[in-house]
Scaffold this motif. Structure first.
Motif, PDB file in Angstrom:
ATOM      1  N   GLU A 243       0.817  -1.216   0.000  1.00 14.72           N
ATOM      2  CA  GLU A 243       0.000   0.000   0.000  1.00 14.72           C
ATOM      3  C   GLU A 243       0.852   1.267   0.000  1.00 14.72           C
ATOM      4  O   GLU A 243       0.340   2.357  -0.225  1.00 14.72           O
ATOM      5  N   MET A 244       2.152   1.134   0.283  1.00 13.27           N
ATOM      6  CA  MET A 244       3.042   2.295   0.300  1.00 13.27           C
ATOM      7  C   MET A 244       4.291   1.986  -0.501  1.00 13.27           C
ATOM      8  O   MET A 244       4.775   0.850  -0.508  1.00 13.27           O
ATOM      9  N   GLY A 245       4.806   3.004  -1.174  1.00 13.03           N
ATOM     10  CA  GLY A 245       6.056   2.831  -1.889  1.00 13.03           C
ATOM     11  C   GLY A 245       7.218   2.719  -0.927  1.00 13.03           C
ATOM     12  O   GLY A 245       7.194   3.252   0.192  1.00 13.03           O
ATOM     13  N   PHE A 246       8.267   2.010  -1.347  1.00 16.39           N
ATOM     14  CA  PHE A 246       9.478   1.862  -0.556  1.00 16.39           C
ATOM     15  C   PHE A 246      10.664   2.345  -1.369  1.00 16.39           C
ATOM     16  O   PHE A 246      10.835   1.952  -2.524  1.00 16.39           O
ATOM     17  N   GLY A 247      11.484   3.202  -0.786  1.00 16.58           N
ATOM     18  CA  GLY A 247      12.670   3.682  -1.480  1.00 16.58           C
ATOM     19  C   GLY A 247      13.351   4.783  -0.695  1.00 16.58           C
ATOM     20  O   GLY A 247      12.843   5.257   0.323  1.00 16.58           O
ATOM     21  N   GLY A 248      14.508   5.188  -1.177  1.00 17.49           N
ATOM     22  CA  GLY A 248      15.258   6.241  -0.510  1.00 17.49           C
ATOM     23  C   GLY A 248      15.336   7.495  -1.358  1.00 17.49           C
ATOM     24  O   GLY A 248      14.656   7.623  -2.378  1.00 17.49           O
ATOM     25  N   PHE A 249      16.174   8.425  -0.924  1.00 18.61           N
ATOM     26  CA  PHE A 249      16.448   9.610  -1.737  1.00 18.61           C
ATOM     27  C   PHE A 249      17.844  10.104  -1.395  1.00 18.61           C
ATOM     28  O   PHE A 249      18.393   9.789  -0.342  1.00 18.61           O
ATOM     29  N   GLY A 250      18.414  10.849  -2.339  1.00 22.38           N
ATOM     30  CA  GLY A 250      19.786  11.301  -2.119  1.00 22.38           C
ATOM     31  C   GLY A 250      20.741  10.121  -2.075  1.00 22.38           C
ATOM     32  O   GLY A 250      20.695   9.229  -2.918  1.00 22.38           O
ATOM     33  N   GLU A 251      21.580  10.059  -1.047  1.00 25.81           N
ATOM     34  CA  GLU A 251      22.590   9.017  -0.935  1.00 25.81           C
ATOM     35  C   GLU A 251      21.994   7.629  -0.711  1.00 25.81           C
ATOM     36  O   GLU A 251      22.676   6.622  -0.895  1.00 25.81           O
ATOM     37  N   SER A 252      20.738   7.553  -0.289  1.00 30.96           N
ATOM     38  CA  SER A 252      20.117   6.242  -0.045  1.00 30.96           C
ATOM     39  C   SER A 252      19.323   5.740  -1.242  1.00 30.96           C
ATOM     40  O   SER A 252      18.690   4.688  -1.173  1.00 30.96           O
ATOM     41  N   GLY A 253      19.342   6.490  -2.347  1.00 25.94           N
ATOM     42  CA  GLY A 253      18.713   5.978  -3.557  1.00 25.94           C
ATOM     43  C   GLY A 253      17.810   6.985  -4.236  1.00 25.94           C
ATOM     44  O   GLY A 253      17.750   8.157  -3.873  1.00 25.94           O
ATOM     45  N   MET A 254      17.084   6.490  -5.230  1.00 27.50           N
ATOM     46  CA  MET A 254      16.097   7.313  -5.933  1.00 27.50           C
ATOM     47  C   MET A 254      15.030   6.394  -6.497  1.00 27.50           C
ATOM     48  O   MET A 254      15.305   5.284  -6.938  1.00 27.50           O
ATOM     49  N   GLY A 255      13.784   6.870  -6.449  1.00 29.24           N
ATOM     50  CA  GLY A 255      12.671   6.061  -6.929  1.00 29.24           C
ATOM     51  C   GLY A 255      12.154   5.139  -5.833  1.00 29.24           C
ATOM     52  O   GLY A 255      12.758   5.003  -4.758  1.00 29.24           O
ATOM     53  N   SER A 256      11.015   4.504  -6.105  1.00 27.32           N
ATOM     54  CA  SER A 256      10.425   3.584  -5.132  1.00 27.32           C
ATOM     55  C   SER A 256       9.643   2.512  -5.857  1.00 27.32           C
ATOM     56  O   SER A 256       9.366   2.612  -7.042  1.00 27.32           O
ATOM     57  N   TYR A 257       9.270   1.491  -5.096  1.00 26.56           N
ATOM     58  CA  TYR A 257       8.441   0.430  -5.647  1.00 26.56           C
ATOM     59  C   TYR A 257       7.604  -0.188  -4.551  1.00 26.56           C
ATOM     60  O   TYR A 257       7.621   0.296  -3.431  1.00 26.56           O
ATOM     61  N   HIS A 258       6.875  -1.240  -4.878  1.00 26.87           N
ATOM     62  CA  HIS A 258       5.845  -1.911  -4.089  1.00 26.87           C
ATOM     63  C   HIS A 258       4.470  -1.367  -4.510  1.00 26.87           C
ATOM     64  O   HIS A 258       4.245  -0.148  -4.524  1.00 26.87           O
ATOM     65  N   GLY A 259       3.560  -2.267  -4.839  1.00 24.73           N
ATOM     66  CA  GLY A 259       2.196  -1.888  -5.158  1.00 24.73           C
ATOM     67  C   GLY A 259       2.098  -0.898  -6.309  1.00 24.73           C
ATOM     68  O   GLY A 259       2.778  -1.022  -7.321  1.00 24.73           O
ATOM     69  N   LYS A 260       1.252   0.115  -6.136  1.00 28.62           N
ATOM     70  CA  LYS A 260       1.039   1.121  -7.183  1.00 28.62           C
ATOM     71  C   LYS A 260       2.345   1.836  -7.531  1.00 28.62           C
ATOM     72  O   LYS A 260       2.605   2.141  -8.701  1.00 28.62           O
ATOM     73  N   ASP A 261       3.162   2.104  -6.541  1.00 30.17           N
ATOM     74  CA  ASP A 261       4.442   2.764  -6.810  1.00 30.17           C
ATOM     75  C   ASP A 261       5.334   1.890  -7.689  1.00 30.17           C
ATOM     76  O   ASP A 261       6.056   2.407  -8.551  1.00 30.17           O
ATOM     77  N   GLY A 262       5.278   0.579  -7.485  1.00 34.95           N
ATOM     78  CA  GLY A 262       6.052  -0.325  -8.315  1.00 34.95           C
ATOM     79  C   GLY A 262       5.560  -0.341  -9.748  1.00 34.95           C
ATOM     80  O   GLY A 262       6.351  -0.329 -10.696  1.00 34.95           O
ATOM     81  N   PHE A 263       4.239  -0.364  -9.917  1.00 36.29           N
ATOM     82  CA  PHE A 263       3.658  -0.302 -11.264  1.00 36.29           C
ATOM     83  C   PHE A 263       4.074   0.998 -11.947  1.00 36.29           C
ATOM     84  O   PHE A 263       4.464   1.001 -13.117  1.00 36.29           O
ATOM     85  N   ASP A 264       4.010   2.097 -11.217  1.00 35.90           N
ATOM     86  CA  ASP A 264       4.379   3.399 -11.785  1.00 35.90           C
ATOM     87  C   ASP A 264       5.864   3.470 -12.134  1.00 35.90           C
ATOM     88  O   ASP A 264       6.252   4.104 -13.116  1.00 35.90           O
ATOM     89  N   THR A 265       6.708   2.837 -11.309  1.00 35.10           N
ATOM     90  CA  THR A 265       8.143   2.856 -11.562  1.00 35.10           C
ATOM     91  C   THR A 265       8.479   2.259 -12.918  1.00 35.10           C
ATOM     92  O   THR A 265       9.341   2.766 -13.644  1.00 35.10           O
ATOM     93  N   PHE A 266       7.796   1.190 -13.291  1.00 36.49           N
ATOM     94  CA  PHE A 266       8.079   0.508 -14.546  1.00 36.49           C
ATOM     95  C   PHE A 266       7.145   0.950 -15.669  1.00 36.49           C
ATOM     96  O   PHE A 266       7.048   0.280 -16.698  1.00 36.49           O
TER      97      PHE A 266
END
Length: 459
Positions: free
Chosen positions: A401-424
């Motif tokens: 139900e929530m995207g998972f990911g970082g920003f800056g030095e811990s990453g960019m972008g997110s995934y899981h559920g709707k966020d994962g569909f949107d990422t790809f």
């Protein structure tokens, strides 16, 4: 796998993608159902492979890897029709009479590169999202978890033709070959150092990337926290998979007045959860290899160890270890630990804690234990981090139900559920203009009347 073989896989996938075979929602659903059935069929084989690579019990493998993948597949199967539907948006008066909409479309051929610490989850979970979005995929699991890579390869070959989903095993040479190819999207999970190289290589083709990295995730314990419960949940999150978790609490940052009581509770919880001799427990995992084993031992300061510290080189096991009176200048605070060492630092004021956390690279996760809602709100508002929990650890990534990911030095972008569909997916912005009406004011030669009309339409 040779460079020629890798090139052939990518070319065949691009050819297959352009046939339009992956665009059908029914085809995507069928692929996800086949993958789910295959996982259920090989569940015992998956558990055994992860056990060989990381020493995880079947329960932990299901809780933290296989079960989460199955949950993601179920979520996608339930929501894929709504995710893939065109989204109508408001059409401005200037575009009368038209229909405006956003159309989710797959990128095409995607590369998914995964790490060794959760080798099944972090390979197959993004694959689920990529398939749901309509892409083909090349998977590159880690060479450090060979048994899990082997079962993944066998399962993918059983489920899919390589022109749809393929697995490339191997090490640095294969990684280099893959990154030199032109992919339409790259999804990478791993270290910051390798993430920088992935991004550098991707830039040659202007390929968009998602980077799931890591960092030193702080765990703040406020003076108003329930210390017994905090210790229980911190010990679970810190020593899960022997600390080899990208969102593990990297260090404890505790209000000075409650530090001694917290340390006491943490010691109790380690004994309760892992026993007095954790190195001999069947369900206690191991460090992935000797290289990382030695790196982790190098972070220990025997003068500051107040619990644990023992290890067994033959089994690559290190006890749950606690280090007290640690400072930001100590060796253990100079890099992500990624092992079963828990440094404990103290602060005297909340502003001091926030200032010191923000002076470090942005972490992937942040945890705060407090019963004071003001404290929780201030920290979550003022500190930069990817995601986290209030009064718990780890669990924020275990939901679709929530995207998972970082920003800056811990990453960019997110995934899981709707966020994962949107990422790809790439969202095409489209206007479907009707032909029965054509307003003349936009065409040359411009007249005074046009000027008045354009102001009416665009205000």
């Amino acid at each position: 796998m040779t460079e020629t073989e890798i090139k052939k896989i990518v070319q065949e996938q691009r050819t297959y993608y352009y046939t339009g075979a992956t665009l059908s929602i029914d085809a995507r659903i069928l692929a996800l159902k086949k993958l789910k059935a295959c996982i259920l069929k090989h569940e015992a084989d998956i558990n055994e492979a992860i056990k060989k690579d990381l020493g995880k019990s079947a329960f932990e493998s299901y809780m933290c890897e296989t079960g989460l993948v199955l949950s993601e597949i179920s979520y996608m199967l339930k929501h894929i029709h709504s995710f893939a539907r065109e989204k109508a948006v408001h059409t401005p008066l200037a575009q009368f009479h038209s229909r405006s909409y956003k159309k989710p479309s797959p990128y095409g051929v995607v590369l998914i590169m995964s790490p060794w610490n959760y080798p099944f989850l972090l390979t197959i979970d993004p694959l689920v999202d990529a398939i749901a979005a309509g892409n083909t995929a090349v998977l590159k699991p880690s060479a450090y978890s060979p048994h899990t890579s082997e079962i993944i390869q066998a399962m993918i070959q059983e489920c899919f033709d390589s022109k749809y989903v393929a697995v490339v095993t191997g090490g640095r040479a294969e990684n280099t070959c893959l990154l030199s190819e032109h992919f339409d999207y790259i999804f990478f999970t791993g270290s910051q150092a390798v993430g920088k190289e992935v991004m550098r290589q991707a830039s040659a083709h202007l390929t968009p990337v998602t980077l799931e990295l890591g960092g030193k995730s702080p765990c703040i314990v406020d003076k108003d926290a329930n210390l017994k419960l905090a210790a229980k949940r911190i010990v679970f999150g810190k020593y899960l998979n022997c600390g080899q978790t990208c969102v593990a609490p990297d260090y404890i940052y505790c209000e000075r007045s409650v530090k001694d009581r917290l340390v006491k509770e943490i010691k109790k919880q380690i004994q309760k959860q892992f026993g007095k001799q954790p190195l001999n427990r069947e369900n206690y995992g191991k460090i992935i290899n000797e290289k990382h084993f030695d790196r982790i031992l190098g972070l220990m300061d025997s003068a500051k160890i107040v619990y644990g510290g023992n290890f067994d080189r033959a089994t690559l096991r290190i006890e749950p270890t606690v280090m007290d009176n640690v400072t930001f200048g100590d060796v253990v605070m100079q890099e992500e630990i990624f092992g079963p060492i828990m440094p404990i630092l103290t602060y005297d004021s909340l502003d001091e804690a926030i200032r010191n956390i923000n002076a470090m690279p942005h972490p992937l996760a942040l945890y705060i234990f407090t019963n004071n809602s003001y404290v929780a709100k201030k920290i979550t508002s003022r500190c930069g981090f990817g995601g986290g929990c209030i009064n718990d650890t780890i669990i924020h990534l275990a939901t679709s139900e929530m995207g998972f990911g970082g920003f800056g030095e811990s990453g960019m972008g997110s995934y899981h559920g709707k966020d994962g569909f949107d990422t790809f997916s790439h969202y095409k912005s489209i206007i479907d203009k009707k032909t029965w009406l054509d307003l003349p004011m936009r065409y040359q030669p411009y007249k005074k009347l046009n000027n008045k009309l354009i102001h009416i339409f665009l205000k």
